[in-house]
Design a protein around this motif. Structure first.
Motif, PDB file in Angstrom:
ATOM      1  N   ARG A   1       0.852  -1.198   0.000  1.00  0.00           N
ATOM      2  CA  ARG A   1       0.000   0.000   0.000  1.00  0.00           C
ATOM      3  C   ARG A   1       0.889   1.250   0.000  1.00  0.00           C
ATOM      4  NH1 ARG A   1      -1.295  -1.766   5.497  1.00  0.00           N
ATOM      5  NH2 ARG A   1      -3.394  -2.290   4.762  1.00  0.00           N
ATOM      6  N   GLY A   2       0.260   2.385  -0.251  1.00  0.00           N
ATOM      7  CA  GLY A   2       0.997   3.647  -0.222  1.00  0.00           C
ATOM      8  C   GLY A   2       1.909   3.801  -1.414  1.00  0.00           C
ATOM      9  N   GLY A   3       3.071   4.397  -1.180  1.00  0.00           N
ATOM     10  CA  GLY A   3       4.033   4.573  -2.265  1.00  0.00           C
ATOM     11  C   GLY A   3       4.732   5.926  -2.181  1.00  0.00           C
ATOM     12  N   PRO A   4       5.413   6.316  -3.247  1.00  0.00           N
ATOM     13  CA  PRO A   4       5.429   5.641  -4.554  1.00  0.00           C
ATOM     14  C   PRO A   4       6.270   4.364  -4.566  1.00  0.00           C
ATOM     15  CG  PRO A   4       6.885   7.546  -4.585  1.00  0.00           C
ATOM     16  CD  PRO A   4       6.183   7.579  -3.262  1.00  0.00           C
ATOM     17  N   TRP A   5       5.876   3.424  -5.414  1.00  0.00           N
ATOM     18  CA  TRP A   5       6.587   2.180  -5.630  1.00  0.00           C
ATOM     19  C   TRP A   5       7.043   2.103  -7.079  1.00  0.00           C
ATOM     20  CZ3 TRP A   5       7.696  -1.080  -1.706  1.00  0.00           C
ATOM     21  CH2 TRP A   5       6.948  -0.974  -0.527  1.00  0.00           C
ATOM     22  N   ALA A   6       8.228   1.584  -7.295  1.00  0.00           N
ATOM     23  CA  ALA A   6       8.688   1.263  -8.645  1.00  0.00           C
ATOM     24  C   ALA A   6       8.379  -0.202  -8.898  1.00  0.00           C
ATOM     25  CB  ALA A   6      10.185   1.517  -8.786  1.00  0.00           C
ATOM     26  N   ALA A   7       7.605  -0.469  -9.942  1.00  0.00           N
ATOM     27  CA  ALA A   7       7.245  -1.839 -10.326  1.00  0.00           C
ATOM     28  C   ALA A   7       8.146  -2.236 -11.489  1.00  0.00           C
ATOM     29  CB  ALA A   7       5.773  -1.902 -10.726  1.00  0.00           C
ATOM     30  N   VAL A   8       9.055  -3.166 -11.262  1.00  0.00           N
ATOM     31  CA  VAL A   8      10.143  -3.434 -12.198  1.00  0.00           C
ATOM     32  C   VAL A   8       9.958  -4.774 -12.904  1.00  0.00           C
ATOM     33  CG1 VAL A   8      12.639  -3.773 -12.413  1.00  0.00           C
ATOM     34  CG2 VAL A   8      11.740  -2.074 -10.814  1.00  0.00           C
ATOM     35  N   TYR A   9      10.016  -4.720 -14.224  1.00  0.00           N
ATOM     36  CA  TYR A   9       9.965  -5.922 -15.056  1.00  0.00           C
ATOM     37  C   TYR A   9      10.543  -5.585 -16.411  1.00  0.00           C
ATOM     38  CZ  TYR A   9       7.989  -9.745 -17.852  1.00  0.00           C
ATOM     39  OH  TYR A   9       7.820 -10.806 -18.684  1.00  0.00           O
ATOM     40  N   GLY A  10      11.442  -6.412 -16.910  1.00  0.00           N
ATOM     41  CA  GLY A  10      12.042  -6.165 -18.213  1.00  0.00           C
ATOM     42  C   GLY A  10      12.111  -7.439 -19.026  1.00  0.00           C
ATOM     43  N   PRO A  11      11.160  -7.675 -19.940  1.00  0.00           N
ATOM     44  CA  PRO A  11      11.157  -8.938 -20.686  1.00  0.00           C
ATOM     45  C   PRO A  11      12.380  -9.131 -21.564  1.00  0.00           C
ATOM     46  CG  PRO A  11       9.593  -7.382 -21.643  1.00  0.00           C
ATOM     47  CD  PRO A  11      10.061  -6.786 -20.338  1.00  0.00           C
ATOM     48  N   GLU A  12      13.100  -8.057 -21.879  1.00  0.00           N
ATOM     49  CA  GLU A  12      14.254  -8.183 -22.759  1.00  0.00           C
ATOM     50  C   GLU A  12      15.558  -8.433 -22.010  1.00  0.00           C
ATOM     51  OE1 GLU A  12      14.069  -3.851 -21.604  1.00  0.00           O
ATOM     52  OE2 GLU A  12      12.705  -5.518 -21.957  1.00  0.00           O
ATOM     53  N   TRP A  13      15.545  -8.387 -20.674  1.00  0.00           N
ATOM     54  CA  TRP A  13      16.788  -8.546 -19.914  1.00  0.00           C
ATOM     55  C   TRP A  13      17.252  -9.992 -19.940  1.00  0.00           C
ATOM     56  CZ3 TRP A  13      14.430  -5.644 -15.173  1.00  0.00           C
ATOM     57  CH2 TRP A  13      14.290  -4.300 -15.508  1.00  0.00           C
ATOM     58  N   GLU A  14      18.541 -10.187 -20.198  1.00  0.00           N
ATOM     59  CA  GLU A  14      19.090 -11.538 -20.329  1.00  0.00           C
ATOM     60  C   GLU A  14      18.854 -12.368 -19.074  1.00  0.00           C
ATOM     61  OE1 GLU A  14      23.399 -13.790 -20.859  1.00  0.00           O
ATOM     62  OE2 GLU A  14      23.213 -11.661 -21.351  1.00  0.00           O
ATOM     63  N   ARG A  15      19.059 -11.807 -17.896  1.00  0.00           N
ATOM     64  CA  ARG A  15      18.867 -12.553 -16.659  1.00  0.00           C
ATOM     65  C   ARG A  15      17.693 -12.003 -15.861  1.00  0.00           C
ATOM     66  NH1 ARG A  15      20.067 -17.338 -16.334  1.00  0.00           N
ATOM     67  NH2 ARG A  15      20.192 -17.229 -14.063  1.00  0.00           N
ATOM     68  N   GLY A  16      16.788 -11.294 -16.537  1.00  0.00           N
ATOM     69  CA  GLY A  16      15.578 -10.858 -15.867  1.00  0.00           C
ATOM     70  C   GLY A  16      14.662 -12.048 -15.630  1.00  0.00           C
ATOM     71  N   HIS A  17      13.658 -11.869 -14.785  1.00  0.00           N
ATOM     72  CA  HIS A  17      12.774 -12.983 -14.438  1.00  0.00           C
ATOM     73  C   HIS A  17      12.208 -13.673 -15.677  1.00  0.00           C
ATOM     74  CE1 HIS A  17      13.042 -11.819 -10.317  1.00  0.00           C
ATOM     75  NE2 HIS A  17      12.394 -10.684 -10.469  1.00  0.00           N
ATOM     76  N   ARG A  18      11.857 -12.900 -16.667  1.00  0.00           N
ATOM     77  CA  ARG A  18      11.201 -13.421 -17.870  1.00  0.00           C
ATOM     78  C   ARG A  18      12.033 -14.476 -18.581  1.00  0.00           C
ATOM     79  NH1 ARG A  18       9.009 -15.441 -21.607  1.00  0.00           N
ATOM     80  NH2 ARG A  18       8.177 -14.487 -23.496  1.00  0.00           N
ATOM     81  N   ARG A  19      13.371 -14.401 -18.441  1.00  0.00           N
ATOM     82  CA  ARG A  19      14.250 -15.264 -19.223  1.00  0.00           C
ATOM     83  C   ARG A  19      15.063 -16.228 -18.361  1.00  0.00           C
ATOM     84  NH1 ARG A  19      16.228 -12.368 -24.702  1.00  0.00           N
ATOM     85  NH2 ARG A  19      14.302 -11.253 -25.182  1.00  0.00           N
TER      86      ARG A  19
END
Length: 409
Positions: free
Chosen positions: A170-188
């Motif tokens: 709750r509250g914030g501000p929050w940075a919501a981080v996601y990068g589908p193109e990152w080599e070792r990002g969660h997506r890959r």
């Protein structure tokens, strides 16, 4: 009787030709090449009011020669209409070999598998019923002008089924981080455990708390003691009515900022909670603060209930909350899409390198400008005074694109 034999032979030959590759624009040879598979059916997810398909195509080289993918075409399986095409740098950026990273210009060796990561924008129109794929490739060391095509990986498109959840913070501000193109990002990041390869973080989001100047901690970037970060100790909330089916709470903090100490796979999540939602999916909260868990396995929780505190345990560089939804209670289950039912979007970062390196907010509608020399352009944020503390206020790096926290959040 002879007539029956000839018919059988003709049918067998037709089946053989349907599953192999032939040269582009020619039919002079039958050859082995790639096995093409889509292990997880693409499901439409709305982002910025547009539908996207997020999925992977697996390419396994079953030939005895190194094969170099040159182009991939995605088409509507029914109409044949082109949906997307990738070649050159765009293809190299999306294609990763199991034994190496993206950007490789080398061929896929015999027996090796490559993964093609796709995020297809299908606009506002109804999604296709099914997809088909064509891979154009060359044989390493062969005539560079000699190309071959292989078609396969038919994929039925699933019905939209993103789980609608309440906010985990709750509250914030929050940075919501996601990068589908990152080599070792969660997506890959692919894991092979329990007999299958999965991408738990296909739609995972890392949440970082910022102050009014966009900093991660009083000194700026969140370095040093994790407890000094603005988000440390923030209350973590149940996103839905659910039952706790997994919990661990005695890992110590990971330590100061820097390359995280590599831990056993079983310990990478640090302190965590797993909630089984009433629809059978599972919500994961990772890197929680030591001793902060307020629930245990078997506890029934209500949406919005405080269940733990944000920390920096496991494979973590800075205090943050890792959140994702998966198909089972294992931290290595298959990642599924989700959406938050409410939040206030304040803006987007132009570059993930700018996270925590901003200053100079003087009015709600001014632009944040970079304090770090590495920042190349302004970060545009439209700010407004908070009205409800239970509604997260988000400042998102560039990959975050709108209403869905799933595919781009």
């Amino acid at each position: 009787m002879p007539s029956t034999s000839r018919t059988t032979a003709t049918i067998a030959l037709c089946c053989l030709l349907a599953g192999v590759a032939v040269p582009s624009g020619a039919t002079d040879a039958v050859r082995e090449s790639f096995d093409l598979q889509v292990p997880v059916a693409p499901t439409p997810v709305a982002v910025d009011g547009r539908e996207r398909l997020v999925y992977e195509v697996h390419l396994t080289n079953f030939s005895n020669q190194p094969l170099l993918p040159l182009r991939v075409d995605v088409r509507d399986a029914d109409s044949g209409a082109a949906i997307a095409a990738f070649s050159g740098a765009a293809l190299r950026q999306r294609l990763a070999f199991v034994a190496s990273g993206p950007g490789e210009e080398s061929a896929l060796p015999p027996g090796m598998r490559g993964l093609l990561y796709l995020e297809l924008d299908i606009g506002r129109d109804a999604p296709p019923r099914a997809l088909e794929h064509r891979v154009t490739y060359a044989v390493a060391g062969d005539d560079p002008g000699r190309h071959f095509d292989v078609r396969g990986a038919p994929a039925a498109v699933g019905r939209p089924a993103a789980t609608i959840l309440g906010p985990p913070l709750r509250g914030g501000p929050w940075a919501a981080v996601y990068g589908p193109e990152w080599e070792r990002g969660h997506r890959r990041v692919v894991y092979a455990a329990d007999g299958r390869a999965t991408i738990p973080g296909r739609f995972a989001v890392d949440w970082f708390r910022l102050d009014g100047q966009g900093r991660l901690s009083p000194e700026g970037t969140g370095t040093g003691d994790a407890r000094a970060a603005h988000g440390y100790g923030e209350q973590v909330l149940a996103v839905a009515d659910a039952t706790v089916v997994g919990a661990h709470g005695d890992h110590p903090e990971a330590g100061a900022d820097g390359p995280p100490q590599k831990r056993r796979l079983a310990d990478a999540a640090g302190n965590y909670l797993v909630l089984r939602l009433d629809d059978g999916r599972h919500a994961f909260y990772e890197h929680l603060a030591p001793g902060s868990l307020r629930v245990a396995v078997g506890t029934r929780v209500r949406r919005g209930q405080v269940i733990a505190a944000l920390g920096s345990t496991g494979d973590s560089r800075r205090a943050h909350l890792h959140f994702h939804v998966a198909d089972g209670p294992s931290t290595l289950g298959e990642g599924l899409p989700f959406a938050l039912d409410r939040f206030r979007l304040l803006g987007r970062y132009a570059d993930i390198a700018d996270l925590g390196a901003t200053a100079g907010i003087r009015s709600p509608r001014e632009r944040w400008r970079c304090a770090a020399a590495s920042c190349r352009r302004p970060i545009t944020c439209s700010l407004s005074a908070p009205t409800r503390t239970d509604v997260p206020r988000l400042v998102a790096p560039r990959p975050y694109r709108g209403r869905e926290c799933a595919p781009a959040g």
